[in-house]
Design a protein around this motif. Structure first.
Motif, PDB file in Angstrom:
ATOM      1  N   HIS A   1      45.304 -50.710  13.885  1.00 41.65           N
ATOM      2  CA  HIS A   1      46.594 -50.033  13.954  1.00 41.65           C
ATOM      3  C   HIS A   1      46.479 -48.568  13.537  1.00 41.65           C
ATOM      4  N   ALA A   2      45.611 -48.296  12.533  1.00 44.75           N
ATOM      5  CA  ALA A   2      45.477 -46.923  12.054  1.00 44.75           C
ATOM      6  C   ALA A   2      44.657 -46.076  13.014  1.00 44.75           C
ATOM      7  N   ALA A   3      43.721 -46.676  13.761  1.00 43.54           N
ATOM      8  CA  ALA A   3      42.872 -45.926  14.702  1.00 43.54           C
ATOM      9  C   ALA A   3      42.941 -46.599  16.056  1.00 43.54           C
ATOM     10  N   PRO A   4      44.000 -46.400  16.811  1.00 46.35           N
ATOM     11  CA  PRO A   4      44.180 -47.129  18.061  1.00 46.35           C
ATOM     12  C   PRO A   4      43.101 -46.828  19.106  1.00 46.35           C
ATOM     13  N   LEU A   5      42.512 -45.619  19.081  1.00 46.49           N
ATOM     14  CA  LEU A   5      41.482 -45.321  20.060  1.00 46.49           C
ATOM     15  C   LEU A   5      40.192 -46.113  19.794  1.00 46.49           C
ATOM     16  N   ALA A   6      39.990 -46.587  18.555  1.00 45.68           N
ATOM     17  CA  ALA A   6      38.816 -47.406  18.222  1.00 45.68           C
ATOM     18  C   ALA A   6      39.160 -48.887  18.162  1.00 45.68           C
ATOM     19  N   ALA A   7      40.386 -49.260  18.594  1.00 49.16           N
ATOM     20  CA  ALA A   7      40.849 -50.634  18.443  1.00 49.16           C
ATOM     21  C   ALA A   7      39.997 -51.623  19.254  1.00 49.16           C
ATOM     22  N   VAL A   8      39.592 -51.213  20.469  1.00 49.09           N
ATOM     23  CA  VAL A   8      38.796 -52.129  21.292  1.00 49.09           C
ATOM     24  C   VAL A   8      37.459 -52.437  20.614  1.00 49.09           C
ATOM     25  N   GLY A   9      36.813 -51.370  20.092  1.00 50.34           N
ATOM     26  CA  GLY A   9      35.541 -51.588  19.400  1.00 50.34           C
ATOM     27  C   GLY A   9      35.719 -52.452  18.167  1.00 50.34           C
ATOM     28  N   ILE A  10      36.793 -52.224  17.392  1.00 52.56           N
ATOM     29  CA  ILE A  10      37.033 -53.042  16.192  1.00 52.56           C
ATOM     30  C   ILE A  10      37.299 -54.496  16.584  1.00 52.56           C
ATOM     31  N   ALA A  11      38.059 -54.703  17.662  1.00 56.11           N
ATOM     32  CA  ALA A  11      38.334 -56.069  18.112  1.00 56.11           C
ATOM     33  C   ALA A  11      37.052 -56.781  18.536  1.00 56.11           C
ATOM     34  N   LEU A  12      36.143 -56.035  19.182  1.00 57.77           N
ATOM     35  CA  LEU A  12      34.870 -56.639  19.580  1.00 57.77           C
ATOM     36  C   LEU A  12      34.027 -57.019  18.356  1.00 57.77           C
ATOM     37  N   MET A  13      34.033 -56.127  17.364  1.00 60.52           N
ATOM     38  CA  MET A  13      33.268 -56.459  16.156  1.00 60.52           C
ATOM     39  C   MET A  13      33.873 -57.659  15.439  1.00 60.52           C
ATOM     40  N   LEU A  14      35.190 -57.749  15.419  1.00 56.49           N
ATOM     41  CA  LEU A  14      35.838 -58.888  14.761  1.00 56.49           C
ATOM     42  C   LEU A  14      35.562 -60.207  15.481  1.00 56.49           C
ATOM     43  N   MET A  15      35.262 -60.131  16.773  1.00 58.17           N
ATOM     44  CA  MET A  15      34.951 -61.360  17.506  1.00 58.17           C
ATOM     45  C   MET A  15      33.713 -62.047  16.902  1.00 58.17           C
TER      46      MET A  15
END
Length: 542
Positions: free
Chosen positions: A96-110
């Motif tokens: 939420h704080a860095a929406p442009l990095a959200a896809v990368g964070i979501a992939l790491m959380l997977m």
């Protein structure tokens, strides 16, 4: 013996995976810190809420370091559950704080969701999946409210489905891993137990067992083999060579390796040890290691003797049955002839000889049949003193002994003992008959005494005679079946007498007397001894 492995035992093997998972978490936190505080923050400007982003990334880095430090201190499931909860919490806030990095964070959380599902049980893994999907949807709704433009709902939905599918798959794999470990651990425990039992059996074998490697060195030996060849050595001091420890055995092993033929003649390894017969066998089909079995020749002889006696007993019983019928006819015919008035005196003497030897043959048949079909003992509490006196009275009535004497003596008024009365009567008949026949000096009458006494609380009944005694070279074979020094004996009387005593937990031995003569001693069981023996047998059976 089957050992149950608990799930917590299975979790112990996953601590290395948990440590790698925690290390990956530290890497994730470091990357987020680099994204927020590094050069990329000035170029790409991925951060929308700078204060929230910096606070979340620093807090996540601290959290990941703490979780890494607690890997060996906290239970695996607890640490995995807390870790994935922190991952989802800090990851959703970072998205939420860095929406442009959200896809990368979501992939790491997977990866975090999959790893946690692998380590956690099914219910907790399902809860993690629900939390991940709920967090993504919640962050999407928060972004719709907080920003002018939120991410595509299709993107969020695909990540949510991916989290759920990956979590389910990894949980199934984790459950299979635990089951496989539990099965392997159970089999390992059973194999270890069987190995211990096998080792104990081999160690306690009376047959010596040696393991010799391809260089002729002694690698292993059981207790019987150590008693013969000594210690085999160890890796530090070096293993002994068979050719040095027992040269003749080393020579036979070398001959067997070269030709495949072994010398089966008895071998004396040590002066104070019995002869052994060596046998050789390869440990495996193509192995150069050889097992050497050292069979005690005395045990081999005993086994052969037991087989021979069993076969001879069956044959003797069959033969005795065949002899008894014509023998009865001979006895009956002799009795009829003796009643005739036409028999001359010289012929009557011949009839007496025939009758005498027919009776002797009948006694031999009875002994053989008694040996072949001996009935089990039924011990009773008897008074040994009273039994000895009654036996003497009955024997004198049924066996005329002319000038010989039989007496019963004891300093005790009574002495309880345990013995089958019928079998004790049979044993005493054999011993008294032998004493009257052989226990006399030439030209003198036999004097036989039945003496009852107590020896350390156990009743003993001695059959004493005043004869020449038994030579020392003969005593060791007295109770062997079919051994006799007389031309008129069968060699079965003393053997049957000892077997009957053993059946009543008693003993029969020959004791030379200082003043001349001989003594056959029956050591009977007292009531207290019998109860102790029965308790011991019950404990052994239990």
């Amino acid at each position: 013996m089957q050992t149950t492995v608990s799930p917590r035992d299975a979790d112990q093997v996953l601590h290395r995976e948990l440590w790698l998972f925690s290390l990956y978490r530290v890497l994730e936190a470091a990357l987020l810190v680099l994204v927020v505080f590094g050069p990329a923050a000035d170029v790409a400007d991925p951060v929308r809420h700078e204060l929230l982003a910096r606070s979340v990334t620093l807090a996540y880095l601290f959290f990941s370091l703490v979780m890494l430090a607690l890997v060996r201190r906290v239970e695996l499931r607890t640490l995995a559950a807390i870790g994935v909860a922190g991952d989802l919490f800090f990851g959703i806030l970072a998205m939420h704080a860095a929406p442009l990095a959200a896809v990368g964070i979501a992939l790491m959380l997977m990866f975090n969701v999959g790893a946690a599902s692998l380590l956690l049980p099914t219910r907790l893994a399902a809860l993690v999946g629900v939390a991940a999907v709920g967090g993504l949807l919640g962050e999407y709704a928060w972004s719709r409210v907080d920003m002018d433009m939120a991410r595509s709902f299709a993107e969020v939905l695909m990540f949510a489905i991916g989290y759920a599918a990956l979590g389910t798959l990894m949980n199934v794999l984790g459950r299979q891993m635990r089951e496989s470990y539990e099965l392997a651990a159970s089999h390992a425990s059973e194999n270890e137990h069987l190995a211990q039992v096998n080792e104990l059996i081999i160690r306690r074998l009376r047959t010596g067992v040696l393991l010799v490697d391809g260089q002729g060195r002694l690698r292993l030996a059981n207790e019987a083999a150590v008693a013969l060849v000594g210690d085999v050595g160890d890796e530090e001091s070096g293993y002994r060579e068979l050719a040095v420890a027992v040269p003749e055995l080393g020579r036979r092993l070398a001959e067997w390796r070269a030709t495949g033929r072994s010398d089966d003649s008895p071998l004396r390894i040590a002066p104070d040890q019995p002869d052994v017969i060596p046998r050789f066998a390869r440990l495996q089909a193509q192995s150069d290691q050889v097992l050497v079995f050292l069979d005690d020749t005395s045990l081999v002889s005993q086994r052969a003797e037991s087989i021979t006696l069993a076969t001879l007993g069956r044959f003797s019983a069959s033969l005795a049955h065949e002899i008894r019928n014509p023998l009865a006819a001979i006895n009956y015919a002799v009795q009829l002839l003796q009643e005739s008035d036409d028999i001359r005196a010289a012929d009557r003497r011949l009839l007496e000889i025939v009758h005498q030897h027919a009776q002797r043959m009948n006694g031999i048949v009875d002994n053989v049949l008694g040996l072949a079909r001996r009935e089990p003992a039924k011990p009773e509490v008897i008074d040994a003193v009273d039994f000895a006196r009654h036996f003497v009275d009955e024997y004198l009535v049924s066996h005329p002994i002319e000038g010989d004497t039989i007496t019963a003596s004891s300093t005790l008024q009574e002495l309880p003992a345990l013995f089958d009365p019928r079998q004790l009567h049979q044993v005493l008949t054999v011993l008294v008959h032998n004493a009257l026949t052989y226990g006399r000096m030439p030209g003198q009458p036999a004097r036989v005494t039945l003496r009852v006494a107590s020896d350390n609380g156990r009743p003993v009944l001695d059959v004493l005679d005043r004869g020449p005694g038994i030579p020392e070279g003969v005593r060791g074979r007295l109770f062997k079946p079919f051994f006799t020094t007389s031309h008129h004996g069968t060699g079965l009387g003393l053997y049957i007498a000892r077997e009957l005593c053993r059946a009543n937990q008693a003993g029969l031995d020959y004791l030379p007397t200082a003043g001349g003569g001989g003594c056959f001693r029956i050591r009977m069981s007292a009531l207290g001894h019998r109860l102790t023996d029965e308790r011991s047998m019950d404990l052994a059976a239990g």
